[in-house]
Scaffold this active site. Structure first.
Site, PDB file in Angstrom:
ATOM      1  N   HIS A  19       0.816  -1.214   0.000  1.00 48.13           N
ATOM      2  CA  HIS A  19       0.000   0.000   0.000  1.00 48.13           C
ATOM      3  C   HIS A  19       0.852   1.267   0.000  1.00 48.13           C
ATOM      4  O   HIS A  19       0.436   2.299  -0.541  1.00 48.13           O
ATOM      5  CB  HIS A  19      -0.969  -0.029   1.177  1.00 48.13           C
ATOM      6  N   HIS A  42      -7.984  -8.323  -7.664  1.00 46.53           N
ATOM      7  CA  HIS A  42      -8.307  -9.117  -6.471  1.00 46.53           C
ATOM      8  C   HIS A  42      -8.506  -8.144  -5.303  1.00 46.53           C
ATOM      9  O   HIS A  42      -7.615  -7.936  -4.489  1.00 46.53           O
ATOM     10  CB  HIS A  42      -7.194 -10.111  -6.169  1.00 46.53           C
ATOM     11  N   SER A 100      -6.584  -2.307  -0.789  1.00 45.17           N
ATOM     12  CA  SER A 100      -6.175  -1.537  -1.967  1.00 45.17           C
ATOM     13  C   SER A 100      -7.323  -0.756  -2.611  1.00 45.17           C
ATOM     14  O   SER A 100      -7.089   0.354  -3.113  1.00 45.17           O
ATOM     15  CB  SER A 100      -5.505  -2.450  -2.987  1.00 45.17           C
ATOM     16  N   GLU A 118     -13.686  -9.002  -7.347  1.00 45.90           N
ATOM     17  CA  GLU A 118     -13.454  -9.905  -6.224  1.00 45.90           C
ATOM     18  C   GLU A 118     -14.250 -11.185  -6.456  1.00 45.90           C
ATOM     19  O   GLU A 118     -15.451 -11.147  -6.694  1.00 45.90           O
ATOM     20  CB  GLU A 118     -13.849  -9.259  -4.896  1.00 45.90           C
ATOM     21  N   GLY A 157     -10.873 -11.416 -11.762  1.00 46.44           N
ATOM     22  CA  GLY A 157     -10.179 -10.264 -12.313  1.00 46.44           C
ATOM     23  C   GLY A 157      -9.217 -10.620 -13.425  1.00 46.44           C
ATOM     24  O   GLY A 157      -8.970  -9.810 -14.325  1.00 46.44           O
ATOM     25  N   ASP A 177      -2.874  -8.773  -7.227  1.00 50.77           N
ATOM     26  CA  ASP A 177      -2.332  -9.422  -6.029  1.00 50.77           C
ATOM     27  C   ASP A 177      -3.227 -10.573  -5.586  1.00 50.77           C
ATOM     28  O   ASP A 177      -3.912 -10.498  -4.574  1.00 50.77           O
ATOM     29  CB  ASP A 177      -2.117  -8.410  -4.887  1.00 50.77           C
TER      30      ASP A 177
END
Length: 356
Positions: A19, A42, A100, A118, A157, A177
């Site tokens: 982050h 994600h 994120s 997601e 994703g 990620d």
């Protein structure tokens, strides 16, 4: 396949690295007036309660945001990340940590667009609920919603990324990620990036990954270096020596394709500080590599745990000459018969305390 829940890991040292870098990428994208699209393959739940059952069960935030919370000597670029988190905790108590998507929502501008994916049904519902609450809070403050600025989709994703590229504005920041619970995730990341670069080679792509003992993880960064991007930058943070059985997350990395030129000097400033504050033993260190697209055959690598030779045009980022990598007092220098380090590496303990 859908067992991973990031709530158990929120705020750990891997989140700090991810982050912090994400904040810097948004700041760079914001320098141009033209809008951009942020794509999160994600997304997770978006916001995490550090006093929840999941977070307190593992208390991984004590390896990351916990030790940083009350620090007053943080480098300026790291303070930008910490200010964002403290802004969502106005009481001064460390209770909430952003995922994120929330970082992107706070750091992007009204004209920018967020596309969030997601696959876990429970986390996707929480993500949508969190953004509804955020919109309601803004409405109370007199801020009008701007149409479909944020679109949340329950889906894979990896599959959706290619269809979104290139974006209408021809500017995009993509964060990938996955949980890397299964070996196939490493290949899926590389395949998705290969397709994305074919459609939109000028996009900025940021990939978080764990540094584990498994072969897929050990080879992952070198495989990303062979993607057809003009430039790449790779940074890793290790907080402690790996355990003999190889379990636990001791190290993670952020690999950026088409990175901003501003990022490397920022990492040089911040990474030694993170090692000092988050490092738990003498195995704590960071690495920074940068390079250009590999053309032709890859150079050889040393096997096992030995230092690896630079791949392609990887350039040594160390400001020191010769074999030198950054070192702390008491750290021995490489022997004359050792291979040179391909990147900045800083090691050492420092004050202690211990992704996705």
């Amino acid at each position: 396949m859908l067992s991973y829940r990031h709530a158990f890991h929120a705020g750990n040292h891997a989140d700090v690295l991810k982050h912090f870098v994400q904040v810097q990428l948004h700041l760079y994208m914001n320098q141009k007036d033209a809008a951009y699209t942020y794509i999160d393959t994600h997304s997770g739940a978006g916001v995490y309660a550090l006093d929840s059952f999941q977070a307190t069960k593992t208390a991984e935030f004590d390896t990351g945001i916990g030790p940083l919370w009350n620090c007053t000597d943080v480098p300026a670029p790291l303070k930008e990340y910490l200010d964002l988190i403290k802004g969502m905790n106005p009481s001064g108590k460390m209770r909430y940590y952003p995922g994120s998507p929330y970082v992107a929502e706070q750091m992007s501008r009204e004209e920018d667009r967020l596309r969030l994916f997601e696959l876990h049904p429970a986390d996707c519902k929480i993500l949508a609920d969190n953004f509804r609450k955020l919109d309601a809070h803004k409405a109370e403050q007199g801020v009008r919603a701007r149409g479909r600025r944020v679109i949340i989709e329950h889906g894979d994703g990896f599959h959706s990324l290619k269809a979104l590229l290139p974006p209408p504005s021809r500017r995009a920041l993509v964060l990938i990620d996955p949980p890397y619970e299964i070996k196939d995730d490493y290949k899926r990341v590389r395949d998705a990036l290969d397709e994305a670069l074919a459609k939109f080679p000028s996009g900025m792509y940021a990939i978080w990954y764990p540094v584990l003992q498994r072969m897929e993880s050990r080879q992952f960064a070198d495989r990303l270096k062979r993607l057809p991007a003009k430039e790449w930058l790779n940074v890793t943070l290790t907080t402690n020596t790996p355990t003999p059985d190889g379990t636990g997350l001791h190290s993670s990395g952020m690999f950026i394709l088409n990175p901003p030129y501003t990022l490397e000097p920022i990492l040089r400033e911040v990474m030694p500080y993170l090692v000092r504050v988050l490092g738990k033993d003498a195995g704590a260190r960071f690495t920074i590599e940068k390079g250009t697209q590999v053309t032709g055959a890859a150079t050889g690598r040393l096997a096992g745990d030995a230092p690896r030779a630079p791949v392609g045009n990887a350039r040594r980022a160390s400001p020191l000459s010769g074999k030198g990598s950054l070192r702390l007092p008491g750290q021995s220098m490489p022997r004359a018969d050792e291979a040179p380090a391909p990147a900045i590496t800083q090691a050492g303990g420092g004050s202690s305390m211990r992704a996705a």
